[in-house]
Design a protein around this motif. Sequence first.
Motif, PDB file in Angstrom:
ATOM      1  N   ALA A 169       0.834  -1.208   0.000  1.00  0.00           N
ATOM      2  CA  ALA A 169       0.000   0.000   0.000  1.00  0.00           C
ATOM      3  C   ALA A 169       0.864   1.251   0.000  1.00  0.00           C
ATOM      4  N   TRP A 170       1.937   1.242   0.790  1.00  0.00           N
ATOM      5  CA  TRP A 170       2.824   2.400   0.836  1.00  0.00           C
ATOM      6  C   TRP A 170       3.449   2.662  -0.535  1.00  0.00           C
ATOM      7  N   TYR A 171       3.985   1.613  -1.162  1.00  0.00           N
ATOM      8  CA  TYR A 171       4.641   1.784  -2.455  1.00  0.00           C
ATOM      9  C   TYR A 171       3.639   2.215  -3.532  1.00  0.00           C
ATOM     10  N   THR A 172       2.478   1.591  -3.545  1.00  0.00           N
ATOM     11  CA  THR A 172       1.471   1.941  -4.547  1.00  0.00           C
ATOM     12  C   THR A 172       1.016   3.387  -4.377  1.00  0.00           C
ATOM     13  N   THR A 173       0.924   3.837  -3.131  1.00  0.00           N
ATOM     14  CA  THR A 173       0.528   5.228  -2.889  1.00  0.00           C
ATOM     15  C   THR A 173       1.571   6.192  -3.437  1.00  0.00           C
ATOM     16  N   THR A 174       2.845   5.816  -3.368  1.00  0.00           N
ATOM     17  CA  THR A 174       3.875   6.689  -3.955  1.00  0.00           C
ATOM     18  C   THR A 174       3.708   6.786  -5.469  1.00  0.00           C
ATOM     19  N   GLN A 232      -0.813   8.860   2.394  1.00  0.00           N
ATOM     20  CA  GLN A 232       0.071   7.689   2.333  1.00  0.00           C
ATOM     21  C   GLN A 232       0.008   6.880   3.628  1.00  0.00           C
ATOM     22  N   GLU A 233      -0.039   7.548   4.758  1.00  0.00           N
ATOM     23  CA  GLU A 233      -0.088   6.851   6.034  1.00  0.00           C
ATOM     24  C   GLU A 233      -1.403   6.087   6.200  1.00  0.00           C
ATOM     25  N   LEU A 234      -2.515   6.700   5.794  1.00  0.00           N
ATOM     26  CA  LEU A 234      -3.814   6.027   5.911  1.00  0.00           C
ATOM     27  C   LEU A 234      -3.900   4.825   4.984  1.00  0.00           C
ATOM     28  N   ASN A 235      -3.402   4.959   3.772  1.00  0.00           N
ATOM     29  CA  ASN A 235      -3.416   3.824   2.849  1.00  0.00           C
ATOM     30  C   ASN A 235      -2.539   2.689   3.365  1.00  0.00           C
ATOM     31  N   THR A 236      -1.407   3.044   3.961  1.00  0.00           N
ATOM     32  CA  THR A 236      -0.544   2.021   4.556  1.00  0.00           C
ATOM     33  C   THR A 236      -1.265   1.313   5.694  1.00  0.00           C
ATOM     34  N   PHE A 237      -2.009   2.061   6.488  1.00  0.00           N
ATOM     35  CA  PHE A 237      -2.796   1.454   7.569  1.00  0.00           C
ATOM     36  C   PHE A 237      -3.798   0.447   7.017  1.00  0.00           C
ATOM     37  N   PHE A 238      -4.477   0.796   5.925  1.00  0.00           N
ATOM     38  CA  PHE A 238      -5.441  -0.136   5.333  1.00  0.00           C
ATOM     39  C   PHE A 238      -4.746  -1.378   4.777  1.00  0.00           C
ATOM     40  N   GLY A 239      -3.527  -1.225   4.282  1.00  0.00           N
ATOM     41  CA  GLY A 239      -2.752  -2.386   3.864  1.00  0.00           C
ATOM     42  C   GLY A 239      -2.410  -3.278   5.043  1.00  0.00           C
ATOM     43  N   LEU A 240      -2.029  -2.667   6.161  1.00  0.00           N
ATOM     44  CA  LEU A 240      -1.747  -3.438   7.375  1.00  0.00           C
ATOM     45  C   LEU A 240      -2.983  -4.202   7.836  1.00  0.00           C
TER      46      LEU A 240
END
Length: 146
Positions: free
Chosen positions: A17-22, A38-46
């Motif tokens: 999620a982090w990489y895709t958001t970049t 980016q942080e919220l999308n990473t959270f959803f990936g987690l």
Amino acid sequence: MPTMGRLVGAILFGALAWYTTTLIVPLFPEGTNLGYFQELNTFFGLVAGWTVAGPRAGTGYVASISYGLTALVSMVVMALFFNSFVVMIERSLRKRYDGAGEAVTDVFALFMEHGMMILTPEIITTLLVGGVVGGLVTEAFGRRFT
């Protein structure tokens, strides 16, 4: 209950999620305030890795492709819906809607708009390959440390 499959799934799908958001950030108009996008999308990936991929680790490598793609879809849907909801709240605070029904309807319109924006070959390929690899690696760790 925490398992190695859940931990690895959360880490891998959070990283995806982090990489895709970049890759997504340059698609927005210049000067757009993205805040904690980016942080919220990473959270959803987690969350997707922990709740969707992790518990299914240990069911087989063929199944790992399936639950990797399922975690991917759930991650994308959660992120698109939440980000569309945030945009709707921002617009409603600026009084851009005539009523609550129009605001709720706009969440789904924004969901589709943002979904269409990320339909580029680079992002789709990254997500599909990342989902499959994330599922396979989660399975490997789930089997090894069970």
